[in-house]
Design a protein around this motif. Structure first.
Motif, short mmCIF file in Angstrom:
data_model
loop_
_atom_site.label_atom_id
_atom_site.label_comp_id
_atom_site.label_asym_id
_atom_site.label_seq_id
_atom_site.Cartn_x
_atom_site.Cartn_y
_atom_site.Cartn_z
N GLY A 22 -10.27 11.55 1.88
CA GLY A 22 -10.05 11.80 0.46
C GLY A 22 -8.67 11.42 -0.04
N SER A 23 -7.78 11.01 0.86
CA SER A 23 -6.44 10.61 0.43
C SER A 23 -6.52 9.33 -0.39
N VAL A 24 -5.59 9.19 -1.33
CA VAL A 24 -5.57 8.03 -2.22
C VAL A 24 -4.32 7.21 -1.95
N THR A 25 -4.53 5.92 -1.77
CA THR A 25 -3.43 4.97 -1.60
C THR A 25 -3.53 3.95 -2.71
N LYS A 26 -2.40 3.62 -3.31
CA LYS A 26 -2.36 2.63 -4.39
C LYS A 26 -2.19 1.24 -3.77
N LEU A 27 -3.09 0.32 -4.13
CA LEU A 27 -2.95 -1.07 -3.75
C LEU A 27 -2.16 -1.75 -4.84
N LEU A 28 -1.02 -2.34 -4.48
CA LEU A 28 -0.10 -2.95 -5.44
C LEU A 28 0.01 -4.44 -5.17
N ILE A 29 0.38 -5.20 -6.19
CA ILE A 29 0.59 -6.63 -6.05
C ILE A 29 1.87 -7.02 -6.77
N ILE A 30 2.53 -8.07 -6.25
CA ILE A 30 3.73 -8.60 -6.88
C ILE A 30 3.79 -10.10 -6.65
N PRO A 31 4.18 -10.87 -7.68
CA PRO A 31 4.43 -12.29 -7.45
C PRO A 31 5.68 -12.43 -6.57
N THR A 32 5.75 -13.46 -5.76
CA THR A 32 6.91 -13.65 -4.89
C THR A 32 7.99 -14.50 -5.53
N THR A 33 7.75 -15.03 -6.71
CA THR A 33 8.71 -15.92 -7.35
C THR A 33 9.99 -15.17 -7.70
N PRO A 34 11.13 -15.82 -7.50
CA PRO A 34 12.42 -15.15 -7.75
C PRO A 34 12.61 -14.62 -9.16
N SER A 35 12.00 -15.27 -10.15
CA SER A 35 12.21 -14.82 -11.53
C SER A 35 11.60 -13.44 -11.79
N THR A 36 10.70 -12.99 -10.93
CA THR A 36 10.09 -11.69 -11.15
C THR A 36 10.72 -10.62 -10.27
N MET B 23 0.87 -1.17 0.00
CA MET B 23 0.00 0.00 0.00
C MET B 23 0.91 1.22 0.00
N VAL B 24 0.80 2.05 -1.04
CA VAL B 24 1.66 3.22 -1.17
C VAL B 24 0.80 4.44 -1.49
N GLY B 25 1.00 5.50 -0.73
CA GLY B 25 0.29 6.74 -0.98
C GLY B 25 0.52 7.22 -2.40
N ALA B 26 -0.53 7.70 -3.05
CA ALA B 26 -0.45 8.14 -4.45
C ALA B 26 0.57 9.26 -4.63
N GLU B 27 0.82 10.05 -3.59
CA GLU B 27 1.78 11.14 -3.68
C GLU B 27 3.21 10.69 -3.40
N ASN B 28 3.40 9.47 -2.98
CA ASN B 28 4.72 8.95 -2.64
C ASN B 28 5.39 8.41 -3.92
N THR B 29 5.76 9.34 -4.80
CA THR B 29 6.27 8.96 -6.12
C THR B 29 7.57 8.15 -6.03
N ALA B 30 8.41 8.43 -5.06
CA ALA B 30 9.66 7.67 -4.94
C ALA B 30 9.39 6.21 -4.63
N SER B 31 8.49 5.93 -3.67
CA SER B 31 8.17 4.54 -3.35
C SER B 31 7.43 3.85 -4.50
N LEU B 32 6.55 4.58 -5.17
CA LEU B 32 5.86 4.00 -6.32
C LEU B 32 6.85 3.63 -7.42
#
Length: 186
Positions: free
Chosen positions: A156-170, A128-137
């Motif tokens: 009214g704040s916006v947080t980006k919900l992100l997903i990532i596979p945990t497999t090493p190849s990614t 979960m990363v705040g939409a204004e947190n461009t460095a973390s995004l």
């Protein structure tokens, strides 16, 4: 019990009673709180939270939480825990501002991904990363996260919900030389 972990430069160690002041200083830092999307709370509440980690989280194995250490110095915080936003686990990192821009954020997330895959058997993880947190995004995109949706808070704040596979190849094998990402929000 949360096990210790190691990456190229970081030690992930379960918190000990003597780490309380480091934890409090991190979560009393206005910049850290801003990027984590949380209010600056009074010190007694943070000390209470720290005691809950030692007295409840670890003994009951509620989730995994570590202090991050670099060459014996406290540099941040990391967690892998169930998230209420989706059916899955969230990765949480927060670094002491003096250690931003050194690639430690990406290294910490890669360490959490490896742990999530190898020890927890997870196929994917969330952030979960705040939409204004461009460095973390930007860091998350470099690591292979993709955006699922925006979560809009009551204020009214916006947080980006992100997903990532945990497999090493990614997950990139080599850490980037610079990483200016502030912490991922909790």
């Amino acid at each position: 019990m949360t096990p210790p972990l190691r990456t190229e430069r970081l030690e992930f160690l379960p918190y000990r009673p003597q780490d309380e002041d480091h934890f409090v200083a991190l979560l009393r830092n206005e910049e850290v709180c801003r990027w984590m999307g949380q209010d600056l709370v009074p010190e007694p509440q943070i000390r209470e939270l720290f005691r809950a980690i030692l007295d409840d989280v670890y003994p009951q194995r509620l989730f995994d939480v570590w202090g991050l250490w670099l060459d014996g110095a406290y540099v941040g915080h990391a967690e892998v825990k169930k998230t209420g936003n989706v059916d899955g686990h969230e990765l949480v990192t927060a670094l002491v501002p003096g250690h931003w821009g050194r690639g430690l954020g990406g290294e910490a997330v890669r360490g959490l991904l490896r742990y999530a895959a190898d020890e927890l058997g997870l196929k994917e993880a969330y952030g979960m990363v705040g939409a204004e947190n461009t460095a973390s995004l930007s860091m998350c995109r470099r690591l292979g996260f993709r955006e699922l949706r925006d979560v809009v808070g009551d204020d009214g704040s916006v947080t980006k919900l992100l997903i990532i596979p945990t497999t090493p190849s990614t997950t990139p094998a080599t850490p980037p030389t610079t990483d200016s990402a502030p912490p991922l929000p909790a």
